[in-house]
Scaffold this motif. Structure first.
Motif, mmCIF file in Angstrom:
data_model
loop_
_atom_site.group_PDB
_atom_site.id
_atom_site.type_symbol
_atom_site.label_atom_id
_atom_site.label_comp_id
_atom_site.label_asym_id
_atom_site.label_seq_id
_atom_site.Cartn_x
_atom_site.Cartn_y
_atom_site.Cartn_z
ATOM 1 N N ALA A 100 0.827 -1.208 0.000
ATOM 2 C CA ALA A 100 0.000 0.000 0.000
ATOM 3 C C ALA A 100 0.859 1.254 0.000
ATOM 4 O O ALA A 100 0.523 2.253 -0.663
ATOM 5 C CB ALA A 100 -0.936 -0.007 1.205
ATOM 6 N N ILE A 101 1.956 1.228 0.740
ATOM 7 C CA ILE A 101 2.884 2.361 0.710
ATOM 8 C C ILE A 101 3.488 2.516 -0.688
ATOM 9 O O ILE A 101 3.617 3.631 -1.215
ATOM 10 C CB ILE A 101 4.001 2.161 1.749
ATOM 11 N N LEU A 102 3.831 1.403 -1.305
ATOM 12 C CA LEU A 102 4.371 1.447 -2.665
ATOM 13 C C LEU A 102 3.314 1.926 -3.657
ATOM 14 O O LEU A 102 3.628 2.611 -4.640
ATOM 15 C CB LEU A 102 4.886 0.067 -3.055
ATOM 16 N N LEU A 345 -7.941 -5.697 -5.686
ATOM 17 C CA LEU A 345 -8.990 -5.149 -6.548
ATOM 18 C C LEU A 345 -9.081 -3.630 -6.425
ATOM 19 O O LEU A 345 -9.257 -2.925 -7.434
ATOM 20 C CB LEU A 345 -10.334 -5.795 -6.201
ATOM 21 N N PHE A 346 -8.952 -3.106 -5.210
ATOM 22 C CA PHE A 346 -9.015 -1.654 -5.057
ATOM 23 C C PHE A 346 -7.783 -0.987 -5.659
ATOM 24 O O PHE A 346 -7.872 0.123 -6.209
ATOM 25 C CB PHE A 346 -9.161 -1.281 -3.583
ATOM 26 N N PHE A 347 -6.635 -1.657 -5.569
ATOM 27 C CA PHE A 347 -5.449 -1.097 -6.209
ATOM 28 C C PHE A 347 -5.620 -1.047 -7.723
ATOM 29 O O PHE A 347 -5.287 -0.044 -8.369
ATOM 30 C CB PHE A 347 -4.222 -1.934 -5.852
ATOM 31 N N LEU A 348 -6.163 -2.112 -8.297
ATOM 32 C CA LEU A 348 -6.386 -2.142 -9.740
ATOM 33 C C LEU A 348 -7.416 -1.099 -10.165
ATOM 34 O O LEU A 348 -7.286 -0.473 -11.224
ATOM 35 C CB LEU A 348 -6.833 -3.541 -10.161
ATOM 36 N N ALA A 349 -8.449 -0.911 -9.339
ATOM 37 C CA ALA A 349 -9.431 0.134 -9.651
ATOM 38 C C ALA A 349 -8.768 1.506 -9.650
ATOM 39 O O ALA A 349 -9.076 2.363 -10.497
ATOM 40 C CB ALA A 349 -10.572 0.091 -8.634
ATOM 41 N N GLY A 350 -7.836 1.702 -8.718
ATOM 42 C CA GLY A 350 -7.131 2.981 -8.654
ATOM 43 C C GLY A 350 -6.204 3.202 -9.834
ATOM 44 O O GLY A 350 -6.131 4.315 -10.381
#
Length: 498
Positions: A100-102, A345-350
């Protein structure tokens, strides 16, 4: 080395280390990013060392116990310890926070405060899972509020103030019940006042008081888990938060509620839990079906994934309510599985939003051609979310259903209702997830003609995805990889209900 207060070091390291961020050079955000990432990597290495060299997997007792008198007049102790349940969630915290930091690399506004807030969350989450004092548990629970509120209200979307305020009101209101119930448990009886969880587990309460205490804790954890109908803050929060914040919310924050239900309600209040367990499995089944149906109506990509999270956390509620070792193992495995899949999934959405500048599914389409890597990753994690065999979600959801079926205390009518309702929700899940993939990656773009300007995911984003992908496949193929961490503890908890 073995005499060092390892848990205290792990809990405290991120926040004091993050406090030096304001003194770093401001000319280049790169230094701040790498410093925060370095702290997370060091923290994760310490967690891994403690797990591999200090922790005994087959021991169900509380290990690495550290006890320091903090406020003597109130008998408030800094008391930390871990068992299989807490150690697995601490590992999950480190495993999700570092990516998440990355993932927060693109953040360029107020980067000092952003990364400090992320690190403060890191300390609070690990501190909560390691707490063996009920007041310390409450303190760590509350420490999450401020950094999350800042992350939402400063770096959120257009409705960030509304979503941050709603989150604060829901969680602060729930925390009031946690405080009152904790004080009542610690002060009850003629013995010396103590908030030691191990001592509280030996106390007995009149059944009426136990039910009241159980309800107080349940309301608190129902907000964080979230359990229907206390879930309405979650879609608004996920819809507005930066995707690196969403990774922490979906990956770790929701697990705090499930952990609290097991650690406090199941272990300390077994008689009340036996009474409420049929209601938990019923509400969990309804939650799976309800959230799945609501997902169909969501045209915002992140809100659809958010309601998917509500649906999947219903399996955790069912597993905890099943009061069987099979169901409880499934609930724990579902928390780990969803923590990895939800964060991905939320990272990919972002990453999709960073390129297209829209989250509306109606404005997307045809992204598979310019961004094939994003398409492959989104497809894999969506299939994992719908519990494709060979992924961690399939094993977790199967164990939860088996846990309900093997419960000899539930009527066949209740078992049939839970299994049928949950099964319908499970069938609906691939429909709304595959529909989401179709709208995003197939067909023609409706609103724009900037296909040539879209850039596929790069090495940093691919690395984050691979880090989350490997354990999902590993657990799906060999579930005992993580089940062995908490198996003995789960058996000891479920034994008192048989």
């Amino acid at each position: 080395m073995s005499n060092l207060p390892w848990l205290t070091i792990i809990v405290l390291l991120p926040t004091p280390a993050g406090s030096s961020i304001p003194f770093l050079p401001s000319a280049n955000n790169r230094i701040i990013r790498w410093y925060a990432l370095g702290i997370c990597l060091l923290e994760f290495l310490l967690i891994t060392y403690v797990f591999s060299c200090q922790f005994r997997i087959k021991d169900e007792s509380i290990q690495l116990l550290e006890d320091y008198v903090w406020i003597g007049i109130t008998n408030f102790h800094w008391r930390l310890g871990v068992d299989g349940l807490s150690m697995s969630l601490i590992l999950l915290t480190g495993f999700v926070t570092t990516p998440a930091i990355l993932a927060a690399w693109p953040v360029t506004r107020n980067t000092r405060l952003f990364h400090f807030s992320m690190l403060a969350m890191y300390s609070g989450q690990i501190g909560l899972f390691a707490s063996q004092d009920l007041l310390l548990f409450f303190l760590m629970w509350e420490l999450e509020l401020i950094p999350i509120y800042l992350l939402l209200s400063i770096w959120g979307g257009k409705r960030r103030i509304y979503s941050a305020t709603k989150f604060l009101l829901y969680t602060a209101g729930g925390s009031l019940f946690l405080l009152l119930a904790s004080l009542t448990m610690g002060l009850y009886g003629s013995y010396e006042t103590s908030f030691d969880i191990q001592i509280l587990a030996k106390k007995s309460y009149p059944i009426t008081l136990e039910i009241i205490l159980y309800l107080g804790f349940l309301i608190t954890y129902a907000v964080k888990l979230p359990i229907y109908p206390f879930h309405t803050w979650l879609p608004d929060t996920h819809g507005e938060a930066h995707y690196s914040t969403c990774m922490l919310l979906a990956g770790i924050l929701l697990k705090m509620g499930g952990y609290g239900l097991i650690r406090i309600n199941m272990e300390l209040l077994p008689h009340a839990h036996s009474i409420f367990s049929p209601w938990l499995v019923t509400i969990g089944a309804i939650q799976i079906l309800y959230a799945s149906l609501i997902s169909f109506s969501q045209r915002n990509l992140k809100r659809r994934i958010a309601y998917s999270s509500v649906s999947h956390m219903g399996f955790v509620t069912i597993g905890i309510g099943s009061i069987t070792s099979m169901g409880l193992n499934g609930a724990m495995l579902q928390m780990i599985s969803h923590g990895l899949i939800g964060a991905a999934l939320f990272f990919l959405a972002g990453t999709s939003y960073d390129r297209t500048r829209t989250l509306l599914l109606n404005n997307l389409g045809g992204l598979a051609i310019p961004m094939p890597k994003l398409f492959v990753m989104f497809s894999f994690f969506s299939l994992a979310s719908l519990a494709l065999p060979g992924t961690s979600g399939f094993v977790a959801e199967s164990m939860v259903f088996l846990g309900v079926i093997t419960n000899n205390y539930y009527s066949s009518v209740l078992e049939g209702f839970v299994v049928a309702t949950g099964a319908i929700g499970t069938v609906l899940t691939p429909i709304y997830l595959l529909s989401m993939l179709r709208q995003m990656f197939y067909g023609y773009r409706i609103s724009n003609v900037w296909v040539s300007y879209l850039i596929d995911i790069g090495p940093r984003e691919t690395f984050i995805m691979v880090c989350l992908l490997l354990p999902i496949i590993g657990i799906g193929i060999y579930p005992n990889l993580v089940l062995s961490l908490w198996k003995s503890k789960v058996e000891s908890i479920s034994y008192q209900y048989n």
